[in-house]
Write a protein that holds these residues in place. Structure first.
Motif, short mmCIF file in Angstrom:
data_model
loop_
_atom_site.label_atom_id
_atom_site.label_comp_id
_atom_site.label_asym_id
_atom_site.label_seq_id
_atom_site.Cartn_x
_atom_site.Cartn_y
_atom_site.Cartn_z
N PHE A 1 44.37 36.36 30.62
CA PHE A 1 44.04 37.20 29.27
C PHE A 1 43.86 38.64 29.64
O PHE A 1 43.89 39.45 28.52
CB PHE A 1 42.74 36.58 28.58
N LEU A 2 43.62 39.02 30.99
CA LEU A 2 43.33 40.40 31.05
C LEU A 2 44.52 41.02 31.35
O LEU A 2 44.63 42.24 31.32
CB LEU A 2 42.65 40.53 32.59
N VAL A 3 45.72 40.39 31.28
CA VAL A 3 47.22 41.09 31.54
C VAL A 3 47.70 41.30 30.05
O VAL A 3 47.56 40.33 29.25
CB VAL A 3 48.19 40.13 32.29
N PRO A 4 47.86 42.52 29.61
CA PRO A 4 48.27 42.85 28.20
C PRO A 4 49.43 41.98 28.12
O PRO A 4 50.46 41.54 28.88
CB PRO A 4 48.79 44.20 28.37
N PHE A 5 49.25 41.49 26.76
CA PHE A 5 50.52 40.62 26.13
C PHE A 5 50.55 39.05 26.49
O PHE A 5 50.72 38.06 25.98
CB PHE A 5 51.69 41.16 26.25
N VAL A 6 50.06 38.91 27.74
CA VAL A 6 50.02 37.46 28.43
C VAL A 6 49.02 36.65 27.43
O VAL A 6 49.35 35.47 27.36
CB VAL A 6 49.73 37.52 29.88
N ALA A 7 47.77 37.29 27.00
CA ALA A 7 46.87 36.72 26.27
C ALA A 7 47.67 35.71 24.95
O ALA A 7 47.46 34.93 24.60
CB ALA A 7 45.88 37.36 25.71
N VAL A 8 48.49 36.68 24.57
CA VAL A 8 49.41 36.27 23.12
C VAL A 8 50.05 35.02 23.79
O VAL A 8 50.25 34.00 22.87
CB VAL A 8 50.17 37.38 22.65
N LEU A 9 50.98 35.36 24.56
CA LEU A 9 51.90 34.24 25.06
C LEU A 9 51.01 32.76 25.54
O LEU A 9 51.76 31.74 25.52
CB LEU A 9 52.76 34.59 26.40
N ALA A 10 49.91 33.21 26.15
CA ALA A 10 49.31 31.97 26.87
C ALA A 10 48.33 31.25 25.79
O ALA A 10 47.88 30.01 26.21
CB ALA A 10 48.63 32.34 28.02
N MET A 11 48.08 31.66 24.65
CA MET A 11 47.10 31.41 23.76
C MET A 11 47.66 29.69 23.22
O MET A 11 46.59 28.82 23.40
CB MET A 11 46.95 32.15 22.58
N PRO A 12 48.76 29.43 22.85
CA PRO A 12 49.11 28.14 22.69
C PRO A 12 48.87 27.17 23.76
O PRO A 12 48.37 26.07 23.65
CB PRO A 12 50.45 28.15 22.08
N ALA A 13 49.01 27.59 24.89
CA ALA A 13 48.94 26.82 26.02
C ALA A 13 47.47 26.62 26.34
O ALA A 13 47.11 25.45 26.90
CB ALA A 13 49.42 27.46 27.17
N ALA A 14 46.95 27.53 26.20
CA ALA A 14 45.37 27.61 26.39
C ALA A 14 44.37 26.32 25.49
O ALA A 14 43.93 25.84 25.84
CB ALA A 14 44.64 28.85 26.32
N VAL A 15 45.00 26.53 24.09
CA VAL A 15 44.48 25.56 23.13
C VAL A 15 45.03 23.98 23.82
O VAL A 15 44.23 23.19 23.78
CB VAL A 15 45.06 25.86 21.94
N ALA A 16 46.52 23.93 24.12
CA ALA A 16 46.82 22.56 24.56
C ALA A 16 45.99 22.23 25.76
O ALA A 16 45.85 21.26 25.71
CB ALA A 16 48.38 22.60 24.45
#
Length: 251
Positions: A215-230
């Motif tokens: 999540f420290l990497v710009p925009f990666v937090a957006v892409l990774a959020m669904p994977a984090a919830v799953a």
């Protein structure tokens, strides 16, 4: 050694979440919507902070007006303020995104981790409780991270020990946030959830630190959020929840 294995297992649950959304692309796209909204809010806030960091540092350090090296000192304070804002954005991104996307992520988490007898409640009933729990969690985060912010100015310690402690603390509370949906479906209140995660601290840290670093990497937090919830749903289902079953993949 067991703690290390549990930590690595926690990291692995995030990648299992990545695998799940990769196999279920429509859910990944579904989960991007609230993350994109939250990301836009934080971009505006961080750009504003970055362009005004020097003025803010000057306002906060009137005692340095007579110092010969005041400009260098204030530049350092300005950088620290921006980095602090960035860290706060990382810490609160999950809470804000979950609040914005409560209906989205409740459905996503419930699909990854179906619970027998679970009755889906309207989002307007669960949202106030979610916001309250997020504020309580944020209070705990600030209780730890504010002292670490000031310790960060100590030479050597501030550049070695403090970042590691910060990542561990932030990672644990990210796990608290992300596992809330799955644990609430099992009827667990906030105190029960905290106790459960403290009892499985290495796995909770492994999962949360992996998410925090990404999540420290710009925009990666957006892409990774669904994977984090799953991944959080899988972590709860296979490791944290009493009597957990092997996860069923839904397409």
């Amino acid at each position: 050694m067991r703690s290390v294995r549990d930590f690595l297992a926690g990291v692995g649950f995030f990648f299992q979440g990545v695998g799940w959304v990769a196999r279920n692309g429509r859910w990944w796209l579904f989960g991007l919507i609230p993350a994109l909204i939250a990301f836009a809010v934080y971009v505006v806030a961080l750009v504003f902070l970055g362009t005004n960091a020097t003025d803010l540092a000057e306002f906060l350090t009137p005692f340095a007006d007579t110092w010969g090296w005041r400009d260098t000192f204030r530049a350092m304070v300005g950088v620290a303020l921006f980095l602090g804002g960035l860290a706060l954005a990382v810490l609160t991104f999950t809470a804000l995104t979950l609040a914005i996307g409560e209906p989205f992520y409740e459905k996503l988490s419930g699909t990854v981790d179906p619970v027998d007898g679970d009755e889906e409640q309207p989002w307007w009933r669960t949202l106030p409780r979610s916001i309250k729990d997020s504020l309580v969690t944020l209070g705990f985060v600030l209780m730890f991270t504010v002292p670490l912010f000031f310790l960060g100015f100590i030479p050597v310690v501030g550049q070695t020990v403090v970042p590691v402690l910060g990542a561990a603390i932030s990672g644990f509370f990210l796990t608290v946030e992300l596992t809330t949906l799955a644990l609430e479906r099992r009827g667990m209140a906030r105190k029960q959830r905290f106790a459960l995660l403290r009892g499985s601290k290495p796995a909770a840290l492994g999962f949360g630190v992996a998410v925090f670093v990404l999540f420290l990497v710009p925009f990666v937090a957006v892409l990774a959020m669904p994977a984090a919830v799953a991944g959080a749903a899988l972590l709860v289902r296979t490791r944290l929840a009493p009597g957990a079953e092997a996860p069923r993949v839904h397409t």
